[in-house]
Structure formats: C-alpha cells, structure tokens
Design an enzyme around this catalytic site. Structure first.
Site, mmCIF file in Angstrom:
data_model
loop_
_atom_site.group_PDB
_atom_site.id
_atom_site.type_symbol
_atom_site.label_atom_id
_atom_site.label_comp_id
_atom_site.label_asym_id
_atom_site.label_seq_id
_atom_site.Cartn_x
_atom_site.Cartn_y
_atom_site.Cartn_z
ATOM 1 N N CYS A 154 6.947 7.162 4.125
ATOM 2 C CA CYS A 154 7.199 8.516 3.650
ATOM 3 C C CYS A 154 5.917 9.349 3.578
ATOM 4 O O CYS A 154 5.978 10.581 3.586
ATOM 5 C CB CYS A 154 7.909 8.486 2.305
ATOM 6 S SG CYS A 154 7.097 7.484 1.050
ATOM 7 N N HIS A 155 4.753 8.696 3.543
ATOM 8 C CA HIS A 155 3.497 9.444 3.512
ATOM 9 C C HIS A 155 3.273 10.220 4.806
ATOM 10 O O HIS A 155 2.469 11.140 4.847
ATOM 11 C CB HIS A 155 2.313 8.508 3.243
ATOM 12 C CG HIS A 155 2.109 7.467 4.288
ATOM 13 N ND1 HIS A 155 2.901 6.327 4.378
ATOM 14 C CD2 HIS A 155 1.212 7.367 5.305
ATOM 15 C CE1 HIS A 155 2.490 5.588 5.399
ATOM 16 N NE2 HIS A 155 1.467 6.198 5.970
#
Length: 199
Positions: A154-155
């Site tokens: 998700c980063h």
C-alpha cells in the site's frame, strides 16, 4: 481410546490457529502473523516490540506467539533484508486476507501487482478496476485497512499528483516516504502538520 472425530476437530482448529512473531529490522520492530504457510497480518516497524505486538493482536486477539514454519521464516528474512535496503520481491508470498468486501479484495489483488520502484494513484487503481473516479476514496479506505502492508504494498499507492498523503502505519507518511526511498522512488516530503493558524 482417542475419538477420531475429536482428533479431526483438533487438527482443524490447529490449521486455523494464528501464530505470530515479533522481529527486529533496520527500521525498528515489526511483527508478522500466519496461519499454516499464509501470512495473515503484518505490522511495519515501529519503536518497540510491545507496540508491534499490541498492534498485531488488535487485529488477531487470539493469536499466540510461536516459531514460524520455513515459508514464514523466509518472509521474515526477506522483510529484514528489505528494510536493510536490499531488493526483495514479495509477489510469491502466500497470504490470507480473511473476509473482505469484494471491492477491497480486488484492490489488494491489483496493488500486489505494483512492482518495486513503481507507484500508482488511488484514482489509477480505481480506473484499472473499471470503477469511476469516485471509487478513489474506497481505494484509500482499502489501503488504510490493509492487514498485510509491505506484502500488499500500500505504500506504493499515492494521492493525486503522486503526493504522499496519509499512512496509518507507525511513523505515518514519513514511514511511507522511507519505504519508497528504500525502493529508489524519489518523493516530496509530506507537508508538516499545521501547528498554528495564520491569518
């Protein structure tokens, strides 16, 4: 005499039991949980082992500490290497996200395909899934609830204009920036939190 049905029930319970391990990385203390050979939760590095354990147990309160099987030990070793700056690929890691809203499950599947050093915006993920721009907010919600950050990266999902915005992991947006920097992605630092009003 052992009842065969009781033994089968015991094996079924053991197969779904969540175990976890807290471990140290170059960026702090992380935690991982698993069931069988599948990762079920991951906590990005924070300051203390207690914080990592507490954060993981909020999601899986019945998990118990244990020794990881070889597949999970390999994921731990790769996570340590990742935070030491080595190029690591988590694409083949078996995961179990549990019950998810159908759209969230699609988002996690799509985000897993974002490669190291690449990024996408929330809106681009929504478009790839055939949803309109209004779904970008739902993509952001899925990222905020991601139970397995790093492995479901998700980063690598950014706000419009490729801005770093919001990150619920320890360290917030700065942790996201550090992870992207590990992967060779140049980012603007997130804006400082407003501390005073100026008129």
């Amino acid at each position: 005499m052992v009842d065969l049905n009781d033994r089968v029930a015991d094996l079924a319970i053991m197969a779904t039991l969540h175990r976890y391990r807290v471990f140290e990385t170059a960026h702090g203390i992380a935690a991982i949980a698993w069931s069988g050979d599948a990762v079920t939760a991951f906590r990005l590095p924070g300051e203390t082992a207690r914080d990592a354990e507490w954060s993981l147990l909020r999601r899986l309160p019945d998990a118990v500490a244990g020794d990881p099987p070889p597949a999970i030990a390999a994921v731990i070793a790769d996570a340590i290497r990742y935070f030491a700056g080595e190029p690591v690929d988590f694409d083949a890691v078996a995961i179990d996200l549990g019950e998810q809203e159908p759209f969230f499950a699609q988002v996690y599947h799509r985000v897993r395909a974002i490669g190291r050093g690449e990024t996408m915006t929330y809106g681009a993920v929504a478009r790839d899934l055939g949803a309109g721009p209004e779904a970008a907010r739902a993509v952001g919600q899925a990222m905020a609830r991601n139970p397995i950050p790093l492995i479901v990266p998700c980063h690598r999902v950014l706000a419009a204009g490729s801005r770093v915005h919001g990150f619920s992991a320890p360290g917030g947006a700065l942790a996201k920036v550090r992870m992207l920097e590990i992967e060779g992605v140049a980012t603007e630092p997130p804006p400082a939190a407003q501390t005073a009003f100026e008129f």
